[in-house]
Design an enzyme around this catalytic site. Structure first.
Site, PDB file in Angstrom:
ATOM      1  N   ASP A  16      10.396   4.736  10.601  1.00 14.01           N
ATOM      2  CA  ASP A  16       9.491   5.027  11.710  1.00 14.01           C
ATOM      3  C   ASP A  16      10.201   5.288  13.037  1.00 14.01           C
ATOM      4  O   ASP A  16       9.746   6.094  13.833  1.00 14.01           O
ATOM      5  CB  ASP A  16       8.495   3.875  11.888  1.00 14.01           C
ATOM      6  CG  ASP A  16       7.657   3.666  10.640  1.00 14.01           C
ATOM      7  OD1 ASP A  16       7.435   4.648   9.916  1.00 14.01           O
ATOM      8  OD2 ASP A  16       7.247   2.534  10.379  1.00 14.01           O
ATOM      9  N   LYS A  37       8.876   4.925   3.820  1.00 16.58           N
ATOM     10  CA  LYS A  37       7.621   4.671   4.540  1.00 16.58           C
ATOM     11  C   LYS A  37       7.568   5.502   5.811  1.00 16.58           C
ATOM     12  O   LYS A  37       8.467   5.440   6.650  1.00 16.58           O
ATOM     13  CB  LYS A  37       7.465   3.197   4.911  1.00 16.58           C
ATOM     14  CG  LYS A  37       6.146   2.909   5.653  1.00 16.58           C
ATOM     15  CD  LYS A  37       6.013   1.442   6.001  1.00 16.58           C
ATOM     16  CE  LYS A  37       6.614   1.100   7.350  1.00 16.58           C
ATOM     17  NZ  LYS A  37       5.759   1.553   8.487  1.00 16.58           N
ATOM     18  N   ASP A  64       1.876   5.088   5.864  1.00 12.13           N
ATOM     19  CA  ASP A  64       1.327   3.828   6.366  1.00 12.13           C
ATOM     20  C   ASP A  64       0.658   4.051   7.727  1.00 12.13           C
ATOM     21  O   ASP A  64       1.199   3.679   8.766  1.00 12.13           O
ATOM     22  CB  ASP A  64       2.459   2.806   6.477  1.00 12.13           C
ATOM     23  CG  ASP A  64       1.978   1.421   6.843  1.00 12.13           C
ATOM     24  OD1 ASP A  64       0.816   1.097   6.538  1.00 12.13           O
ATOM     25  OD2 ASP A  64       2.774   0.652   7.433  1.00 12.13           O
ATOM     26  N   LYS A  66      -2.578   3.014   8.350  1.00 14.51           N
ATOM     27  CA  LYS A  66      -3.461   1.869   8.606  1.00 14.51           C
ATOM     28  C   LYS A  66      -4.815   2.290   9.181  1.00 14.51           C
ATOM     29  O   LYS A  66      -5.260   1.775  10.210  1.00 14.51           O
ATOM     30  CB  LYS A  66      -2.779   0.859   9.538  1.00 14.51           C
ATOM     31  CG  LYS A  66      -1.482   0.268   9.017  1.00 14.51           C
ATOM     32  CD  LYS A  66      -0.931  -0.751  10.008  1.00 14.51           C
ATOM     33  CE  LYS A  66       0.295  -1.454   9.465  1.00 14.51           C
ATOM     34  NZ  LYS A  66       1.490  -0.583   9.427  1.00 14.51           N
ATOM     35  N   PHE A  67      -5.494   3.175   8.497  1.00 16.65           N
ATOM     36  CA  PHE A  67      -6.796   3.633   8.984  1.00 16.65           C
ATOM     37  C   PHE A  67      -7.771   2.466   9.137  1.00 16.65           C
ATOM     38  O   PHE A  67      -7.875   1.604   8.268  1.00 16.65           O
ATOM     39  CB  PHE A  67      -7.404   4.660   8.030  1.00 16.65           C
ATOM     40  CG  PHE A  67      -6.669   5.963   7.979  1.00 16.65           C
ATOM     41  CD1 PHE A  67      -6.109   6.516   9.115  1.00 16.65           C
ATOM     42  CD2 PHE A  67      -6.542   6.652   6.784  1.00 16.65           C
ATOM     43  CE1 PHE A  67      -5.445   7.730   9.074  1.00 16.65           C
ATOM     44  CE2 PHE A  67      -5.877   7.863   6.724  1.00 16.65           C
ATOM     45  CZ  PHE A  67      -5.328   8.408   7.875  1.00 16.65           C
ATOM     46  N   ILE A  70     -15.093   3.644  11.148  1.00 18.62           N
ATOM     47  CA  ILE A  70     -16.346   3.620  10.402  1.00 18.62           C
ATOM     48  C   ILE A  70     -16.138   4.315   9.053  1.00 18.62           C
ATOM     49  O   ILE A  70     -15.205   5.118   8.903  1.00 18.62           O
ATOM     50  CB  ILE A  70     -17.483   4.287  11.197  1.00 18.62           C
ATOM     51  CG1 ILE A  70     -17.165   5.770  11.462  1.00 18.62           C
ATOM     52  CG2 ILE A  70     -17.733   3.545  12.506  1.00 18.62           C
ATOM     53  CD1 ILE A  70     -18.307   6.524  12.109  1.00 18.62           C
ATOM     54  N   PRO A  71     -16.974   4.010   8.063  1.00 12.18           N
ATOM     55  CA  PRO A  71     -16.765   4.562   6.718  1.00 12.18           C
ATOM     56  C   PRO A  71     -16.635   6.082   6.671  1.00 12.18           C
ATOM     57  O   PRO A  71     -15.757   6.605   5.972  1.00 12.18           O
ATOM     58  CB  PRO A  71     -18.000   4.071   5.947  1.00 12.18           C
ATOM     59  CG  PRO A  71     -18.345   2.777   6.596  1.00 12.18           C
ATOM     60  CD  PRO A  71     -18.068   2.991   8.059  1.00 12.18           C
ATOM     61  N   ASN A  72     -17.469   6.813   7.406  1.00 17.50           N
ATOM     62  CA  ASN A  72     -17.400   8.277   7.359  1.00 17.50           C
ATOM     63  C   ASN A  72     -16.049   8.800   7.818  1.00 17.50           C
ATOM     64  O   ASN A  72     -15.477   9.719   7.218  1.00 17.50           O
ATOM     65  CB  ASN A  72     -18.505   8.893   8.233  1.00 17.50           C
ATOM     66  CG  ASN A  72     -19.855   8.893   7.541  1.00 17.50           C
ATOM     67  OD1 ASN A  72     -19.940   8.671   6.335  1.00 17.50           O
ATOM     68  ND2 ASN A  72     -20.907   9.134   8.304  1.00 17.50           N
ATOM     69  N   GLY A 219      13.233  -1.890   7.071  1.00 14.20           N
ATOM     70  CA  GLY A 219      13.637  -0.848   8.009  1.00 14.20           C
ATOM     71  C   GLY A 219      14.953  -1.145   8.675  1.00 14.20           C
ATOM     72  O   GLY A 219      16.014  -0.730   8.222  1.00 14.20           O
TER      73      GLY A 219
END
EC number: 4.1.1.23
Length: 242
Positions: A16, A37, A64, A66-67, A70-72, A219
């Site tokens: 990263d 990653k 990675d 990490k969303f 809301i579901p949509n 890392g």
């Protein structure tokens, strides 16, 4: 020919803090790396092209990001990133059961629509940067980190996800409940000589594997080492000797 190690599929190199050129040089130095990653910082800076470059180097990719939404929104995002042909994606388990189920389904549909292999989808439990004090104070929680990890891992499992991300401290508890086909991916891995940096719930590679972790995200212990490949080989040896 490079010597092969039994544990090569268990190490995910986090790149990263590097740009694409630096990452390519590091991977040239460490030819035994199979997994890489890509986190939020690198993906925002470089965009999807970094995935294309890493796939061109025949690396497996843990995207990675990490969303957590809301579901949509999570469903749409998982559909899109799954089309990139990555191997694992991460979403926050605390988004809730519907968001997790929808994300898993969307990742399958997105990948299938462009004829690539669907990624594994793993749920983030409690970030390894949290100490117990910070967790309870910052998030106004009265229960333990372990209780929250247990709840979020169960939510991930019940939603049909392929595993979860936890610290190595919680891996032993989770492995006693979930069998080997449920991935336990653990950041917070440090060598004995390392600074802990911004991580709190940490262990050495061999300790984490002994606790039931299936993959370790490492890392700085490799990328900041004087000799990255030597550091990597020592990690492989420490795991393979167990």
């Amino acid at each position: 020919m490079n010597k092969r190690f039994n544990s090569e599929d268990k190490i995910i190199l986090a790149i990263d803090g590097l740009d694409v050129s630096q990452a390519k040089l590091l991977l040239e130095e460490c030819p035994n790396i199979k997994w890489v990653k890509v986190g939020l910082e690198l993906f925002v800076r470089e965009g999807p092209r970094v995935i294309e470059i890493l796939k061109g180097l025949n690396k497996k990719i843990f995207l990675d990001l990490k969303f957590h939404d809301i579901p949509n929104t999570m469903r749409a995002a998982c559909s899109q990133v799954s089309k990139l042909g990555v191997d694992i994606i991460s979403i926050h388990a605390s988004a809730g059961l519907k968001a997790l189920k929808d994300s898993k389904k969307a990742s399958l549909e997105g990948a299938t629509s462009v004829s690539v292999k669907p990624p594994l989808v793993v749920g983030i439990t409690v970030l390894t940067s949290f100490s117990l004090k910070d967790f309870q104070t910052d998030l106004d929680r009265n229960n333990s980190i372990e209780e929250n990890v247990l709840r979020l891992a169960k939510l991930s499992f019940d939603a049909g996800l392929d595993g979860c991300v936890c610290s190595p401290w919680e891996a032993k508890m989770l492995r006693s409940i979930y069998k080997d086909n449920f991935e336990l991916i653990t950041p917070g891995i440090r060598l004995n000589i390392d600074n802990k940096d911004d991580q709190n719930r940490i262990m050495t590679p061999s300790e984490a594997i002994d606790n039931g972790a299936s993959k370790l995200v490492i890392g700085r212990s490799i990328s900041k080492a004087i000799d990255p490949n030597k550091a990597l080989i020592e990690i492989f040896k420490s795991i393979d000797s167990d």
